[in-house]
Write a protein that holds these residues in place. Structure first.
Motif, PDB file in Angstrom:
ATOM      1  N   ASN A 228       0.852  -1.178   0.000  1.00  0.00           N
ATOM      2  CA  ASN A 228       0.000   0.000   0.000  1.00  0.00           C
ATOM      3  C   ASN A 228       0.895   1.237   0.000  1.00  0.00           C
ATOM      4  N   PRO A 229       0.898   2.027  -1.080  1.00  0.00           N
ATOM      5  CA  PRO A 229       1.848   3.140  -1.176  1.00  0.00           C
ATOM      6  C   PRO A 229       1.568   4.267  -0.182  1.00  0.00           C
ATOM      7  N   GLU A 230       0.373   4.288   0.370  1.00  0.00           N
ATOM      8  CA  GLU A 230       0.025   5.343   1.325  1.00  0.00           C
ATOM      9  C   GLU A 230       0.466   5.002   2.743  1.00  0.00           C
ATOM     10  N   THR A 231       0.321   3.726   3.131  1.00  0.00           N
ATOM     11  CA  THR A 231       0.615   3.329   4.506  1.00  0.00           C
ATOM     12  C   THR A 231       1.941   2.579   4.632  1.00  0.00           C
ATOM     13  N   HIS A 232       2.439   2.015   3.512  1.00  0.00           N
ATOM     14  CA  HIS A 232       3.632   1.162   3.467  1.00  0.00           C
ATOM     15  C   HIS A 232       3.430  -0.173   4.172  1.00  0.00           C
ATOM     16  N   HIS A 233       2.175  -0.456   4.588  1.00  0.00           N
ATOM     17  CA  HIS A 233       1.823  -1.806   5.012  1.00  0.00           C
ATOM     18  C   HIS A 233       1.474  -2.623   3.773  1.00  0.00           C
ATOM     19  N   LEU A 234       1.422  -3.926   3.937  1.00  0.00           N
ATOM     20  CA  LEU A 234       0.992  -4.810   2.865  1.00  0.00           C
ATOM     21  C   LEU A 234      -0.503  -5.061   3.024  1.00  0.00           C
ATOM     22  N   ASP A 235      -1.282  -4.787   1.996  1.00  0.00           N
ATOM     23  CA  ASP A 235      -2.689  -5.153   2.046  1.00  0.00           C
ATOM     24  C   ASP A 235      -2.814  -6.667   2.004  1.00  0.00           C
ATOM     25  N   LEU A 236      -3.918  -7.188   2.544  1.00  0.00           N
ATOM     26  CA  LEU A 236      -3.992  -8.632   2.785  1.00  0.00           C
ATOM     27  C   LEU A 236      -4.784  -9.415   1.752  1.00  0.00           C
ATOM     28  N   HIS A 248      -9.665  -2.445   5.679  1.00  0.00           N
ATOM     29  CA  HIS A 248      -8.323  -1.959   6.008  1.00  0.00           C
ATOM     30  C   HIS A 248      -7.727  -2.834   7.116  1.00  0.00           C
ATOM     31  N   LEU A 249      -6.934  -3.799   6.707  1.00  0.00           N
ATOM     32  CA  LEU A 249      -6.299  -4.726   7.640  1.00  0.00           C
ATOM     33  C   LEU A 249      -4.794  -4.494   7.621  1.00  0.00           C
ATOM     34  N   GLU A 250      -4.174  -4.633   8.781  1.00  0.00           N
ATOM     35  CA  GLU A 250      -2.722  -4.556   8.881  1.00  0.00           C
ATOM     36  C   GLU A 250      -2.216  -5.769   9.642  1.00  0.00           C
ATOM     37  N   SER A 251      -1.306  -6.507   9.029  1.00  0.00           N
ATOM     38  CA  SER A 251      -0.715  -7.683   9.671  1.00  0.00           C
ATOM     39  C   SER A 251       0.768  -7.410   9.892  1.00  0.00           C
ATOM     40  N   TYR A 252       1.109  -7.072  11.135  1.00  0.00           N
ATOM     41  CA  TYR A 252       2.463  -6.604  11.428  1.00  0.00           C
ATOM     42  C   TYR A 252       3.499  -7.714  11.287  1.00  0.00           C
ATOM     43  N   GLY A 253       3.109  -8.931  11.642  1.00  0.00           N
ATOM     44  CA  GLY A 253       4.025 -10.052  11.480  1.00  0.00           C
ATOM     45  C   GLY A 253       4.345 -10.322  10.021  1.00  0.00           C
ATOM     46  N   HIS A 254       3.309 -10.248   9.161  1.00  0.00           N
ATOM     47  CA  HIS A 254       3.560 -10.441   7.736  1.00  0.00           C
ATOM     48  C   HIS A 254       4.355  -9.288   7.150  1.00  0.00           C
ATOM     49  N   ASP A 255       4.119  -8.072   7.638  1.00  0.00           N
ATOM     50  CA  ASP A 255       4.904  -6.927   7.158  1.00  0.00           C
ATOM     51  C   ASP A 255       6.397  -7.155   7.380  1.00  0.00           C
ATOM     52  N   ILE A 256       6.778  -7.480   8.614  1.00  0.00           N
ATOM     53  CA  ILE A 256       8.204  -7.603   8.913  1.00  0.00           C
ATOM     54  C   ILE A 256       8.797  -8.843   8.243  1.00  0.00           C
ATOM     55  N   LEU A 275      17.168  -4.600  -7.086  1.00  0.00           N
ATOM     56  CA  LEU A 275      17.597  -4.515  -5.694  1.00  0.00           C
ATOM     57  C   LEU A 275      17.467  -3.087  -5.165  1.00  0.00           C
ATOM     58  N   GLU A 276      17.827  -2.121  -5.976  1.00  0.00           N
ATOM     59  CA  GLU A 276      17.725  -0.727  -5.547  1.00  0.00           C
ATOM     60  C   GLU A 276      16.282  -0.348  -5.232  1.00  0.00           C
ATOM     61  N   LYS A 277      15.366  -0.775  -6.079  1.00  0.00           N
ATOM     62  CA  LYS A 277      13.944  -0.494  -5.849  1.00  0.00           C
ATOM     63  C   LYS A 277      13.431  -1.215  -4.607  1.00  0.00           C
ATOM     64  N   VAL A 278      13.806  -2.482  -4.485  1.00  0.00           N
ATOM     65  CA  VAL A 278      13.317  -3.294  -3.370  1.00  0.00           C
ATOM     66  C   VAL A 278      13.861  -2.786  -2.041  1.00  0.00           C
ATOM     67  N   GLU A 279      15.117  -2.358  -2.008  1.00  0.00           N
ATOM     68  CA  GLU A 279      15.700  -1.943  -0.733  1.00  0.00           C
ATOM     69  C   GLU A 279      15.008  -0.715  -0.154  1.00  0.00           C
ATOM     70  N   ARG A 280      14.503   0.149  -1.015  1.00  0.00           N
ATOM     71  CA  ARG A 280      13.701   1.269  -0.505  1.00  0.00           C
ATOM     72  C   ARG A 280      12.422   0.756   0.150  1.00  0.00           C
ATOM     73  N   VAL A 281      11.802  -0.229  -0.480  1.00  0.00           N
ATOM     74  CA  VAL A 281      10.557  -0.800   0.041  1.00  0.00           C
ATOM     75  C   VAL A 281      10.817  -1.564   1.337  1.00  0.00           C
ATOM     76  N   VAL A 282      11.914  -2.295   1.399  1.00  0.00           N
ATOM     77  CA  VAL A 282      12.274  -3.059   2.603  1.00  0.00           C
ATOM     78  C   VAL A 282      12.276  -2.146   3.829  1.00  0.00           C
ATOM     79  N   ILE A 283      12.903  -1.017   3.706  1.00  0.00           N
ATOM     80  CA  ILE A 283      12.997  -0.077   4.831  1.00  0.00           C
ATOM     81  C   ILE A 283      11.627   0.491   5.176  1.00  0.00           C
ATOM     82  N   GLU A 284      10.840   0.821   4.160  1.00  0.00           N
ATOM     83  CA  GLU A 284       9.510   1.389   4.389  1.00  0.00           C
ATOM     84  C   GLU A 284       8.585   0.395   5.094  1.00  0.00           C
TER      85      GLU A 284
END
Length: 402
Positions: A228-236, A248-256, A275-284
């Protein structure tokens, strides 16, 4: 100072892996009468020898002992991994239609023959790890065949992504849910998460152009669809056209967990632009998952933002992934605060989730600190996978750092 602390963490985890987790499964879960492994030990420690045997449990047993043998070289682990591989090939593989049965009875006869792609993904994961550990061609061939099953029957050619399930004959199925706790949507973050992980593992040992394309594609699905580009959580949950379902669900275990599995996939793919694109997402994504952290270092499960309901049980698997996710940020990005988060959660696990007396880990602690003894100690969903993988990841990553 970190070198001393990491060395201590590595030593502790190797001890827990060998003496607490794997020893439990070797001594309590091998089914000498009917083959393979038993299906369940309940939260009170009682064995249920006639419990059904699930594909997920058995594929995860296969992965866990294969990986442990690869890293530690204990022949006892190879014996258990081979037992799991042979039982899986003999009983879980559908020889007529292909793919993997969802479950068997305790004698090894199919009872639920649906094709859940989450389970097929884990079979690829287990078989590829066995081949990675041993060089075994039979396991590799099985992993490749099951990869083709996923690509042939689950891939949505119109909208991209993978559907949840089919009938035994690969037809449409009304109830696509992974479990009774999930919403009934054709696509989910969880199934995609457990397709990216086996695809990356298989690619380590089978550098096929088609698998490379599949791995590249599913990485893009996470960065461009599931995130989710707005929250940086993964939609389920999602409809076929990728519109979000179930609120609107947030799964913190799946996020990490996803933060480090996405990173792993990009590292295995070895494409600098990806890798460059993914590493930005990893941190977010890791940063977003902090919402689930508690002051004691643990992480709650998930939240429904529409209803305000929060599942704040402290599940064993969430804590294991929490440790790996933060350690990954320390290892690859030099984030000292991330290492402290990993260490803090490991301290919580040692004090609250490891069953030091009887072996293995408890399912969870409730928010008030009381122990969950209702859910299984070992069973359809309680497997030696998240916790053994955490230990193995820290062992290997520690050696890579120093």
């Amino acid at each position: 100072m970190n070198q001393i602390e990491i060395s201590k963490m590595k030593s502790e985890m190797q001890d827990v892996l060998q003496r607490n987790i794997l020893r439990f499964w070797l001594e309590n879960m091998i089914d000498h009468e009917n083959g393979g492994f038993y299906g369940r030990i309940d939260g009170q420690g009682k064995l249920h020898p006639e419990a059904d045997k699930g594909a997920i449990l058995n594929a995860r047993i296969l992965w866990s002992f294969s990986a442990a043998y690869r890293v530690l070289g204990n022949p006892e682990y190879l014996e258990a991994a081979t037992r799991a591989k042979e039982y899986f090939l003999q009983h879980f593989i559908d020889e007529e239609y292909g793919g993997v049965y969802w479950s068997l009875d305790y004698k090894g006869r199919p009872i639920d023959t649906k094709k859940q792609f989450y389970a097929i993904g884990f079979a690829v994961y287990g078989m590829s790890e066995y081949s990675r550990a041993t060089g075994d061609r039979e396991a590799l061939d099985c992993a490749i065949q099951l990869y083709h099953c996923i690509e042939d029957h689950a891939l949505d050619e119109e909208h991209n992504g993978y559907i949840e399930a089919c009938t035994r004959e690969w037809g449409e199925i009304a109830d696509m849910r992974l479990s009774e706790f999930d919403a009934n949507y054709p696509k989910s973050q969880n199934t995609h998460l457990h397709i990216i992980e086996p695809y990356a593992n298989l690619y380590r040992i089978w550098k096929s152009p088609e698998l490379e394309a599949s791995l590249r594609n599913i990485i893009g699905i996470f960065t461009d669809r599931i995130l989710n580009p707005e929250t940086h959580h993964l939609d389920l949950f999602f409809n076929m056209d990728w519109t979000r379902g179930a609120g609107h669900l947030e799964s913190y275990g799946h996020d990490i967990e996803c933060s480090w599995l996405m990173h792993e996939a990009a590292l295995v793919l070895d494409d600098s632009k990806v890798l460059e694109k993914v590493e930005r997402v990893v941190i977010e994504v890791a940063k977003a998952s902090e919402k689930g952290l508690r002051p004691d270092g643990s992480m709650i499960h998930e939240a429904n933002l529409d209803t305000g309901h929060m599942d704040d049980d402290l599940h064993w698997w969430v804590q294991a992934e929490n440790v790996v996710g933060w350690f990954n940020l320390y290892q690859h990005f030099g984030n000292e605060a991330a290492f402290m988060k990993a260490q803090h959660c490991w301290d919580y696990i040692k004090k609250n989730l490891i069953d030091w007396e009887n072996g293995e880990w408890f399912w969870s602690r409730h928010p008030d600190g009381s122990l969950n003894t209702v859910d299984d100690k070992a069973g359809f969903w309680k497997c030696p996978y998240h916790n053994s993988r955490m230990c193995l990841e820290i062992i290997e990553r520690s050696e890579q750092i120093y």
